[in-house]
Design a protein around this motif. Structure first.
Motif, mmCIF file in Angstrom:
data_model
loop_
_atom_site.group_PDB
_atom_site.id
_atom_site.type_symbol
_atom_site.label_atom_id
_atom_site.label_comp_id
_atom_site.label_asym_id
_atom_site.label_seq_id
_atom_site.Cartn_x
_atom_site.Cartn_y
_atom_site.Cartn_z
ATOM 1 N N GLU A 40 0.967 -0.966 -0.025
ATOM 2 C CA GLU A 40 0.058 0.270 0.111
ATOM 3 C C GLU A 40 1.168 1.539 -0.088
ATOM 4 N N TRP A 41 1.465 0.776 0.233
ATOM 5 C CA TRP A 41 2.591 2.702 1.132
ATOM 6 C C TRP A 41 3.277 2.765 -0.546
ATOM 7 N N GLU A 42 3.508 1.825 -1.452
ATOM 8 C CA GLU A 42 4.268 1.912 -2.371
ATOM 9 C C GLU A 42 3.216 2.891 -3.326
ATOM 10 N N TYR A 43 2.109 2.451 -3.067
ATOM 11 C CA TYR A 43 1.343 2.615 -4.045
ATOM 12 C C TYR A 43 0.403 4.149 -3.887
ATOM 13 N N ARG A 44 0.762 4.481 -1.783
ATOM 14 C CA ARG A 44 0.378 5.831 -1.759
ATOM 15 C C ARG A 44 0.929 6.729 -1.602
ATOM 16 N N PHE A 45 2.365 6.384 -1.022
ATOM 17 C CA PHE A 45 3.015 7.682 -0.932
ATOM 18 C C PHE A 45 4.440 7.962 -1.920
ATOM 19 N N GLY A 46 5.308 6.878 -1.928
ATOM 20 C CA GLY A 46 6.015 5.961 -3.187
ATOM 21 C C GLY A 46 7.217 6.861 -2.154
ATOM 22 N N SER A 101 15.016 4.826 -2.952
ATOM 23 C CA SER A 101 14.674 3.959 -1.599
ATOM 24 C C SER A 101 13.276 3.629 -1.150
ATOM 25 N N HIS A 102 12.969 3.136 -0.400
ATOM 26 C CA HIS A 102 11.310 2.742 -0.710
ATOM 27 C C HIS A 102 10.833 2.783 0.926
ATOM 28 N N PRO A 103 9.269 3.308 0.965
ATOM 29 C CA PRO A 103 8.951 3.602 1.853
ATOM 30 C C PRO A 103 8.885 3.122 3.769
ATOM 31 N N VAL A 119 -7.919 5.865 1.266
ATOM 32 C CA VAL A 119 -6.582 5.037 0.325
ATOM 33 C C VAL A 119 -6.708 4.344 -1.188
ATOM 34 N N VAL A 153 -5.005 6.309 -4.704
ATOM 35 C CA VAL A 153 -3.946 7.378 -4.091
ATOM 36 C C VAL A 153 -3.026 8.164 -5.040
ATOM 37 N N ARG A 154 -3.945 8.218 -6.100
ATOM 38 C CA ARG A 154 -3.523 9.595 -6.612
ATOM 39 C C ARG A 154 -3.312 10.794 -6.238
ATOM 40 N N THR A 171 -2.102 11.431 -3.610
ATOM 41 C CA THR A 171 -1.396 11.259 -2.427
ATOM 42 C C THR A 171 0.373 11.508 -3.095
ATOM 43 N N ARG A 172 0.770 10.588 -4.079
ATOM 44 C CA ARG A 172 1.370 10.567 -4.884
ATOM 45 C C ARG A 172 1.077 11.571 -6.177
ATOM 46 N N PRO A 198 2.715 4.482 -9.933
ATOM 47 C CA PRO A 198 3.696 3.694 -9.511
ATOM 48 C C PRO A 198 4.144 3.109 -11.167
ATOM 49 N N SER A 252 6.908 6.280 -12.262
ATOM 50 C CA SER A 252 8.189 6.559 -11.559
ATOM 51 C C SER A 252 8.791 5.368 -11.601
#
Lengths: 463, 463
Positions: A258-264, B205-207, B361, B364-365, B367-368, B372, B375
């Protein structure tokens, strides 16, 4: 460099100092007016020795108990959740499982009488570290005894029997720590429960989860305002330690794809210079989670229940030891030949100074007494007495706190238990594992992906 | 309840107060007598703006530079490691990669001239937050500029050229943050490096890794003795914050199946009552790791380098932005039409107050900015200019900090880069992934399982 994240912490402390009595932490506001109360005046003897001379459980219910008292489902909470799983006539606010419970919902209030309790040790009205010790009229604080998951279960069982006159519940269901409790109910009272559902739980904690909880505890205990647990009369509660602990906790509850998708790896405001205070989206998220929670829950309850989770282990060696400790306490109390105070919980200095690092990594026997295989056999021996029950175990592949191998372990051991005892092929043990494609929410899937948890639960309960 | 873990912290603080100048933190003792020093009096312009007017790099070497200067291998360190990878004539103490380097070892000193540097930003003699700011004679502390991994690389590159007169190094090798640096060397100087080895590193890096480093930073910064970075002249350093941060860090470095085998859920002394201070073997292990480290490394260096790791991103958007920031700073400095002080790094208030939780949640668009997929394409675009190089990427299945998918990502993208540009089938990109059966040590495998890392490295270097 500016540090707005530190300014915020200092401002909050200052606010506590300035206001005559300080803003009351939210958990202090949980009134008994919108919940139900059960009080037991009989002592409860505890697995780690000693007893509570009396205790209270605050709980809520939905649906109606049927005539033959056969439709009660007990819902167990996670660490910090209250009994308010669902809005009801006493409290209209939405609960933490609002969409899961109701007429024709996954837990169907047309069919079942649902009971959700606040665990003892917690801070939502049931007896815990913030409660008054009847022996001196002061809050227990860190004089409160250490609890086992089984202690929590036995307190609930007394409520079930005495308050509702129910001798066998239809089902026991819980997620996370509630998933531990649900199994513990089967372990303690195998003949007093019909169906057992354990979601994102385990039969025994594992080192990573203990390590993550350890850090949360250490961070909180290192906040000078924690004051070794005696902060209730101080102006400033350990809000910084609680915030930091919750941020660490949130990593374990929510990290996953989820965090990858949501925040990257996006920053909240890429036009600004990088800073040491929260800067990436993921950081502002964690910061916000910590802020929200830092006054919501009693720090001592967090410490005690977190430790209770670490200690959970259905292995035969552990369970036997706990029972022995409890029976000894009870026998001594009943014999009345000794001062009951002697049986009170007396924590002793822990072994902080042991240095397992001096034991070479390759020589694992030096730190562990049991090999991993012996340890697995011990767990099988501790669980096989309830392996004939109807049990549904649900796990989530993206969960890092209670990883999917822990639910597979429960299922494998229970099925082995069936076969070894000639109790069938183990098909009474149902297993559902949600893949990363189905849920990327990690441990908190049970709060976020209701249909994927709910469908198998409904099918199992009504099947 | 007793709290020996808190007593220990308080005792250490008291000791600092009692002694006239306090026990000197160990990193202060890293002398320049047993290392080599390179000093650049030319400014270095930085990716996040501003510059250092001069800088020093402390380094060590093994083996001999050959006549045509073609056998230099640059070794990059992880976050807290020093240049002392191996004992040598200046310092006989064993290094952190002692068994890996030497005559006929995996990095063969009979063949290669090995150079290992202390990164700028660190605390082992190279210019960092604990260094003196030449502009006012005081320590930089948190006035130090934020660095990128590429800044570290450009400082090293200047050493390589000016100190050794080497225009192209034979190879670049590094693990963890060193694995980032090794790729960054290829990205910044593709024509000045022969072979590239990146072990347990990533391209971005990743979240989860940012989240875990975020908690380490927040815990350290919340220690009142950190004093917003200006603790160098105080009696008590932020040893508690450093200890807690290291315990969290240790979880990311070492957790893996090893802990199940080594510690399981056994308590250090099961005859004692459970306690809130370290109690389980895994807890005493973490506590010990924190104790060992809390005075070993400069807290500000930990904060800066940890953040530098978070910021690492070889994606085209990020790399272009960094280059632009640096070129602008350099142009302005050379134009001399403005006060150079204006170009100094000026961190501004970060966006602490953003609440990404209000964004659903499922959406996702919100917040990012990039999806993905976008990216991922951006990362490919940023890396393809060096995808024709000979590159070895090693990953470890049990690593939770730089998980194996991150090394697979590097390999996949570089191979795609080759194909897209008609530069071959990508077989120049070698990939080794160690399974859980081969190494259960997690991220620290490169320190513990030398043969499994060393054999492919030796084969790649000599092939």
């Amino acid at each position: 460099m500016l540090f707005p994240c530190l300014d915020k912490l200092e401002d909050r402390s200052q606010k506590f100092l300035n206001e005559s009595s300080g803003p009351e932490p939210a958990y202090g506001k949980v009134g008994k007016h919108n919940t139900l109360l059960y009080k037991s005046d009989e002592p409860i003897f505890l697995d780690y020795g000693g007893f509570l001379p009396s205790f209270e459980i605050v709980y809520e219910t939905w649906g109606k108990l049927n005539e033959d008292k056969s439709n009660l489902i007990l819902i167990h909470t996670g660490l910090s959740a209250s009994s308010h799983a669902k809005s009801n006539s006493l409290n209209k606010n939405p609960g933490w499982w609002e969409g899961f419970i109701g007429p024709n919902k996954y837990l169907d209030t047309n069919k079942y009488f649902l009971v959700c309790t606040n665990v003892i040790g917690g801070c939502y009205g049931s007896t815990g570290p913030s409660s008054i010790d009847p022996s001196d009229g002061k809050r227990y604080a860190t004089r409160f005894p250490m609890l086992s998951v089984q202690d929590m279960i036995r307190a609930q069982n007394r409520l079930i029997k005495e308050q509702f006159g129910v001798s066998k519940i239809y089902a026991s269901i819980g997620c996370s720590m509630g998933g531990m409790q649900s199994l513990a109910y089967a372990s303690e009272f195998p003949n007093e429960v019909g169906k057992i559902i354990s979601v994102s739980g385990c039969a025994r904690s594992h080192p990573y989860s203990i390590a993550m909880r350890h850090c949360q505890r250490q961070v909180l205990m290192s906040d000078p305002n924690w004051n070794r647990g005696f902060y209730y009369d101080n102006k400033i509660p350990p809000h910084t330690g609680m915030k930091l602990a919750r941020e660490i906790g949130t990593i374990t509850y929510r990290s996953g794809p989820e965090w990858e998708y949501r925040f990257g790896v996006e920053r909240a405001d890429p036009s600004r210079q990088p800073a040491l205070c929260p800067d990436f989206l993921i950081e502002t998220y964690l910061d916000h989670q910590g802020e929200k929670f830092c006054l919501e829950y009693d720090p001592n309850s967090m410490l005690y229940i977190s430790k209770t989770m670490d200690l959970f282990d259905l292995g035969l060696t552990n369970v036997s030891k706990l029972r022995k400790g409890r029976f000894q306490a009870e026998e001594k109390f009943n014999g009345k030949d000794i001062d009951p105070k002697e049986l009170q919980f007396r924590p002793v200095e822990s072994a902080c100074s042991i240095d397992p690092d001096t034991a070479p990594v390759s020589n694992v026997r030096r730190t562990r007494k049991l090999t991993p295989l012996e340890s697995k056999v011990d767990l099988l021996e501790g669980m096989k007495h309830f392996s004939n029950k109807d049990i549904l175990v649900i796990g989530v592949e993206s969960d890092i706190l209670f990883p999917a191998w822990q639910q597979r372990e429960i299922v494998d051991l229970l099925r082995q238990g069936c076969k070894q005892q000639g109790l069938g092929d183990g098909s009474n043990i149902k297993h559902v594992e949600l893949s990363e494609e189905v849920s990327m929410y990690g441990h908190d899937t049970f709060l976020l992906s209701l249909e994927h948890i709910g469908e198998p639960v409904k099918h199992f309960l009504e099947g």
